[in-house]
Each structure stands twice: as structure tokens, then as C-alpha cells.
Design a protein around this motif. Structure first.
Motif, PDB file in Angstrom:
ATOM      1  N   GLU A 190      -0.096 -15.515 -25.701  1.00  0.00           N
ATOM      2  CA  GLU A 190       1.027 -14.875 -26.124  1.00  0.00           C
ATOM      3  C   GLU A 190       0.740 -12.866 -25.463  1.00  0.00           C
ATOM      4  O   GLU A 190       1.797 -12.312 -25.142  1.00  0.00           O
ATOM      5  CB  GLU A 190       1.171 -14.812 -27.671  1.00  0.00           C
ATOM      6  N   ILE A 216       0.646 -12.293 -21.942  1.00  0.00           N
ATOM      7  CA  ILE A 216       2.378 -12.609 -21.390  1.00  0.00           C
ATOM      8  C   ILE A 216       3.070 -11.228 -21.939  1.00  0.00           C
ATOM      9  O   ILE A 216       3.450 -10.287 -20.962  1.00  0.00           O
ATOM     10  CB  ILE A 216       2.367 -13.583 -21.803  1.00  0.00           C
ATOM     11  N   ASP A 255       9.414 -13.963 -15.637  1.00  0.00           N
ATOM     12  CA  ASP A 255       9.697 -15.253 -16.417  1.00  0.00           C
ATOM     13  C   ASP A 255       9.309 -16.621 -16.596  1.00  0.00           C
ATOM     14  O   ASP A 255       8.875 -17.247 -17.755  1.00  0.00           O
ATOM     15  CB  ASP A 255      10.781 -15.318 -15.758  1.00  0.00           C
ATOM     16  N   ALA A 256       8.152 -16.457 -15.334  1.00  0.00           N
ATOM     17  CA  ALA A 256       6.773 -18.087 -15.674  1.00  0.00           C
ATOM     18  C   ALA A 256       6.558 -18.147 -16.587  1.00  0.00           C
ATOM     19  O   ALA A 256       5.597 -19.013 -16.469  1.00  0.00           O
ATOM     20  CB  ALA A 256       7.176 -18.269 -13.945  1.00  0.00           C
ATOM     21  N   ASP A 270       3.374 -19.833 -18.798  1.00  0.00           N
ATOM     22  CA  ASP A 270       3.745 -19.990 -20.046  1.00  0.00           C
ATOM     23  C   ASP A 270       2.029 -20.151 -21.203  1.00  0.00           C
ATOM     24  O   ASP A 270       1.269 -19.367 -20.082  1.00  0.00           O
ATOM     25  CB  ASP A 270       3.368 -21.593 -19.432  1.00  0.00           C
ATOM     26  N   ASP A 290       0.661 -21.920 -22.877  1.00  0.00           N
ATOM     27  CA  ASP A 290      -0.249 -23.207 -22.995  1.00  0.00           C
ATOM     28  C   ASP A 290      -0.616 -22.893 -21.818  1.00  0.00           C
ATOM     29  O   ASP A 290      -2.292 -23.280 -21.568  1.00  0.00           O
ATOM     30  CB  ASP A 290       0.822 -24.449 -23.060  1.00  0.00           C
ATOM     31  N   ARG A 291      -0.609 -22.930 -20.310  1.00  0.00           N
ATOM     32  CA  ARG A 291      -1.187 -22.616 -19.229  1.00  0.00           C
ATOM     33  C   ARG A 291      -2.402 -21.896 -19.283  1.00  0.00           C
ATOM     34  O   ARG A 291      -2.922 -21.356 -18.930  1.00  0.00           O
ATOM     35  CB  ARG A 291      -0.595 -22.584 -18.264  1.00  0.00           C
ATOM     36  N   ARG A 292      -1.852 -20.239 -19.753  1.00  0.00           N
ATOM     37  CA  ARG A 292      -2.687 -19.084 -20.059  1.00  0.00           C
ATOM     38  C   ARG A 292      -3.931 -19.221 -21.222  1.00  0.00           C
ATOM     39  O   ARG A 292      -4.356 -18.687 -20.595  1.00  0.00           O
ATOM     40  CB  ARG A 292      -1.446 -18.148 -20.567  1.00  0.00           C
TER      41      ARG A 292
END
Length: 166
Positions: free
Chosen positions: A19, A22, A39-40, A42, A44-46
């Protein structure tokens, strides 16, 4: 006493660090990185990516966490993993939430992750004068190398700090 401390990255901090990562990109790179890329991102992916990095490269990452466990910054360093490294070590990441700029968080992270001996390199956006000035305070100087950043058409410059001792 501060309400934060610097600790090694552990699995319990990976999601909050993601978090933070990002949020830092969105705070620092408006206008440098295309908005659709920002904007893309995410969480969970990070988090999955950082979890893999934690597993593959244990001990490389330190996080600045608030007393409640919220990550407000992080830094990573270690052996330079570039294909043809010009330095022994690399500062691979340094991010601090904008609300904590100027509070000593970044300095504490740098103190934790930078080696006392050996040359260190990092890559920074060419059009990010604030970050470049910050790194110059720590002895990093541009070495003339440039590359296009992986997520955008923005140019990065390599900065190198020669060994302080040894």
C-alpha cells in the motif's frame, strides 16, 4: 521519541508495504509516469511481488513502521544484480510517504540499508530534482548513464556513491 521505527521486512508488513509503495508512486510520480500506469497498480499483485522478493532476497528490505504497524516507508539494497554491474552494491528502492518527508524517516532507512564499504549505485528519474538532490546529500553523483524506466517512457539516470571507507 518518534512514533515509528525501522525494522526488517517480515511477512506481516508486506501488504502494508505494498500500500505504501503504490501511494508513494502516486504521490511522487504524477506527470512522470503515465496516469493509466499509476491507476493500474493493484495492492494484491504488489503484495504478491514483494512477498516473492522477501523470499528470494531475505534481509534486503527495511521498513519504517508506525506503532500500529502501518508502513510509511521502505528501502532495499544489496548486491548489485544488474547484468553488467558497475558497483558492488545497489540501492534498489527508497520510498517514504509524502506526509513523512523531512522527518528523518528516509535518513533512518538509508542508514539501515547502505553498506559502510563498497560502491553503491541507484537509478532515479531524471526529471525528479527533489530525489536527485536528496541522494546527492548522501554522496551519490550522476555517472552519465541513462535508461528508460520499465513502466513508462521516463528517463532514469544512474547515481553512484563511491565507498566511504575501506
Amino acid at each position: 521519541m518518534s512514533d515509528w521505527q525501522v525494522v526488517p521486512l517480515e511477512p506481516k508488513y508486506v501488504y502494508s508495504m505494498s500500500e505504501c509503495h503504490i501511494a508513494c508512486w502516486r504521490e511522487a510520480y504524477q506527470g512522470l509516469v503515465p496516469q493509466h500506469v499509476l491507476d493500474a497498480f493493484d495492492v494484491d499483485r504488489r503484495a504478491a511481488a514483494w512477498g516473492k522478493i522477501l523470499f528470494e532476497y531475505p534481509g534486503r528490505i527495511r521498513v519504517a513502521v508506525l506503532d500500529d504497524g502501518t508502513v510509511i516507508g521502505f528501502a532495499g539494497s544489496g548486491d548489485n544484480l544488474e547484468e553488467s554491474p558497475t558497483t558492488e552494491y545497489e540501492l534498489s528502492a527508497l520510498y517514504v510517504r509524502a506526509a513523512y518527508h523531512g522527518t528523518g524517516v528516509a535518513q533512518a532507512l538509508m542508514d539501515e540499508v547502505l553498506p559502510e564499504t563498497g560502491d553503491v549505485a541507484l537509478w532515479v528519474f531524471e526529471e525528479n530534482p527533489r530525489a536527485r538532490a536528496f541522494y546527492q546529500k548522501y554522496g551519490f553523483e550522476p555517472d552519465g548513464e541513462r535508461r528508460v524506466e520499465a513502466f513508462s517512457p521516463a528517463l532514469q539516470v544512474r547515481m553512484v556513491r563511491r565507498a566511504l571507507t575501506g
